[in-house]
Design an enzyme around this catalytic site. Structure first.
Site, PDB file in Angstrom:
ATOM      1  N   SER A  12       0.553  -1.599  -0.059  1.00 37.75           N
ATOM      2  CA  SER A  12       0.303  -0.168  -0.203  1.00 37.75           C
ATOM      3  C   SER A  12       0.719   0.803  -0.376  1.00 37.75           C
ATOM      4  O   SER A  12       0.076   2.135   0.327  1.00 37.75           O
ATOM      5  CB  SER A  12      -1.022   0.011   1.427  1.00 37.75           C
ATOM      6  OG  SER A  12      -0.435  -0.022   2.181  1.00 37.75           O
ATOM      7  N   ASP A  27      -2.825   5.937  12.132  1.00 37.07           N
ATOM      8  CA  ASP A  27      -1.869   5.444  10.777  1.00 37.07           C
ATOM      9  C   ASP A  27      -0.691   6.609  11.080  1.00 37.07           C
ATOM     10  O   ASP A  27      -0.999   7.185  10.124  1.00 37.07           O
ATOM     11  CB  ASP A  27      -3.213   5.465   8.859  1.00 37.07           C
ATOM     12  CG  ASP A  27      -1.636   4.990   8.692  1.00 37.07           C
ATOM     13  OD1 ASP A  27      -1.032   4.866   8.177  1.00 37.07           O
ATOM     14  OD2 ASP A  27      -2.677   5.060   6.931  1.00 37.07           O
ATOM     15  N   HIS A  64       1.133   5.098   6.246  1.00 42.40           N
ATOM     16  CA  HIS A  64       0.923   5.964   5.226  1.00 42.40           C
ATOM     17  C   HIS A  64       0.931   7.507   5.299  1.00 42.40           C
ATOM     18  O   HIS A  64       1.346   7.690   6.548  1.00 42.40           O
ATOM     19  CB  HIS A  64      -0.413   5.440   4.625  1.00 42.40           C
ATOM     20  CG  HIS A  64      -0.388   4.228   5.121  1.00 42.40           C
ATOM     21  ND1 HIS A  64      -1.715   2.887   5.280  1.00 42.40           N
ATOM     22  CD2 HIS A  64      -0.367   2.675   3.660  1.00 42.40           C
ATOM     23  CE1 HIS A  64      -1.484   2.086   5.132  1.00 42.40           C
ATOM     24  NE2 HIS A  64      -0.732   2.407   3.761  1.00 42.40           N
TER      25      HIS A  64
END
Ligand SMILES: *[C@@H]1O[C@H](CO)[C@@H](O)[C@H](O)[C@H]1NC(C)=O
Ligand SMILES: *[C@@H]1O[C@H](CO)[C@@H](O)[C@H](O)[C@H]1NC(C)=O
Ligand SMILES: *[C@@H]1O[C@H](CO)[C@@H](O)[C@H](O)[C@H]1NC(C)=O
Ligand SMILES: *[C@@H]1O[C@H](CO)[C@@H](O)[C@H](O)[C@H]1NC(C)=O
Ligand SMILES: *[C@@H]1O[C@H](CO)[C@@H](O)[C@H](O)[C@H]1NC(C)=O
Length: 359
Positions: free
Chosen positions: A112, A335, A338
């Site tokens: 990702s 998170d 990312h």
């Protein structure tokens, strides 16, 4: 021709026996637009002309990356520009990049973090030619963004380990020696590879039951060692299949997390929560990422030209760049892996652009 995983591994074994002479390191890093300038040594500067786009004008950006839409209150993180010490990065010119890529395909392969960089690049290009038609399709693990008038495809192939993960008799086996995914990326004009984050997963997040390599099955293994064996399999497949006159190969260096403030001198920090400024200066107190050192070691064994996008240190400085609570699940999930878009992956793409236009 479609080769089975077994015949690929035999071919790679034969090739590794034949190609045992690697006299010099052929991967490149920090090659400059102006010679002698290391694009990766520098610092972040506040620049009100940034960001390069507003994510809300790219409806295809996934919710998990659009931190502003998810309610992130601060905006300074949008306005940092990477400033190399010895020169300037060329200003990203999306129309120019589309012209150079006319009739070609560019593919991000990886987890990702590759999705993050792919989404950034498609928005940077769409922002340059907002009225140009595009299509976005998905087939299995491959997403294809096509700028129709330019005949340019910008693809994302989700493949978290690069090597194979397969089910045999109800068990999930991560095979460090086979790389069937090469059938998907072989022949693509520009490829940008990445893998690391999934190698660290344990417990219920670990997507395999066993690791296979060298004809043996292991219940577990030191993750950096497994990563290195897999990268060597990838490196051999690049040496075996890449025609450097037709294709360009990049490796996106390891993208760092900010889950522990001890690494930037703020041990009481709750992961990346509330971080609104980068680490100033050139040095990250936490030192290098061990996985990045493995990447550099393996790239040094490849005889075909591979270019390292050396994003690790410059991204380590961006403790402010992650979604924290403003990612996919809102306040229930944090998170710090990312990156918000607009944000740090835009700089990775400015560096990719600099590398593509220099030759
Ligand atoms: C990547 O960039 C950092 C920061 O300039 C530098 O310390 C490191 O040596 C570079 N890595 C390589 C392989 O050049
Ligand atoms: C992006 O565009 C939206 C919608 O027009 C606007 O509300 C928002 O303020 C813009 N964001 C930035 C950072 O300029
Ligand atoms: C974009 O697509 C539309 C509908 O297919 C078409 O009418 C238009 O001419 C296209 N635009 C360009 C610039 O080709
Ligand atoms: C792989 O195995 C898991 C169970 O270990 C199962 O849930 C999954 O459906 C299998 N996937 C495929 C593609 O066979
Ligand atoms: C953060 O890193 C420091 C130094 O390596 C370590 O002592 C500490 O246990 C870590 N904290 C967490 C929450 O993992």
């Amino acid at each position: 021709m479609v080769m089975g995983a077994f015949s690929i591994s035999v071919a790679l074994l034969l090739l590794s026996l034949l190609h045992h002479v690697h006299s010099e390191h052929s991967y490149k890093v920090g090659q400059a637009v102006e010679s002698g300038c290391d694009l990766y040594q520098g610092n972040w500067v506040f620049d009100t002309s940034y960001p390069l786009y507003n994510a809300s004008s790219c409806t295809f950006i996934e919710k998990q990356f659009d931190c502003q839409k998810n309610g992130r209150p601060d905006t300074d993180y949008l306005k940092y520009r990477w400033q190399p010490t010895g020169c300037n990065l060329p200003r990203f010119n999306g129309g120019d990049l589309l012209s150079r890529l006319r009739g070609k395909s560019l593919m991000f392969v990886g987890d990702s973090l590759s999705l993050n960089q792919w989404q950034s690049l498609t928005c940077m290009l769409h922002t340059a030619v907002p009225t140009a038609n595009y299509t976005l399709t998905r087939t299995g693990a491959v997403s294809t963004f096509t700028f129709t008038e330019y005949d340019v495809k910008v693809l994302f192939y989700r493949n978290a380990f690069l090597v194979d993960i397969t089910n045999t008799s109800e068990e999930r086996v991560l095979n460090l020696d086979t790389i069937a995914g090469a059938q998907v990326w072989n022949g693509i004009d520009v490829t940008i590879f990445n893998t690391w984050h999934w190698w660290t997963h344990t417990g219920s997040e670990q997507p395999w039951d066993f690791i296979q390599t060298g004809g043996k099955i292991y219940k577990d293994m030191n993750r950096l060692i497994a990563f290195e064996i897999a990268l060597k399999t990838w490196a051999k497949s690049i040496d075996y299949s890449v025609d450097p006159t037709k294709t360009k190969v990049f490796f996106q260096g390891v993208s760092p997390d900010h889950s522990n403030g001890s690494f930037w001198g703020e041990p009481s920090a709750n992961q990346c929560v509330g971080q609104a400024q980068p680490v100033l200066g050139q040095n990250y107190p936490g030192g290098p990422e061990p996985a990045e050192l493995v990447v550099e070691k393996v790239l040094g064994t490849i005889s075909k030209p591979v270019y390292l996008l050396n994003v690790t240190t410059l991204s380590q400085l961006r403790k402010d760049g992650h979604p924290s609570f403003y990612g996919i699940f809102g306040h229930r999930f944090m998170d710090c892996s990312h990156w918000c878009l607009a944000g740090v992956p835009d700089t990775w793409n400015e560096l990719l652009y600099a590398a593509l236009i220099q030759n």
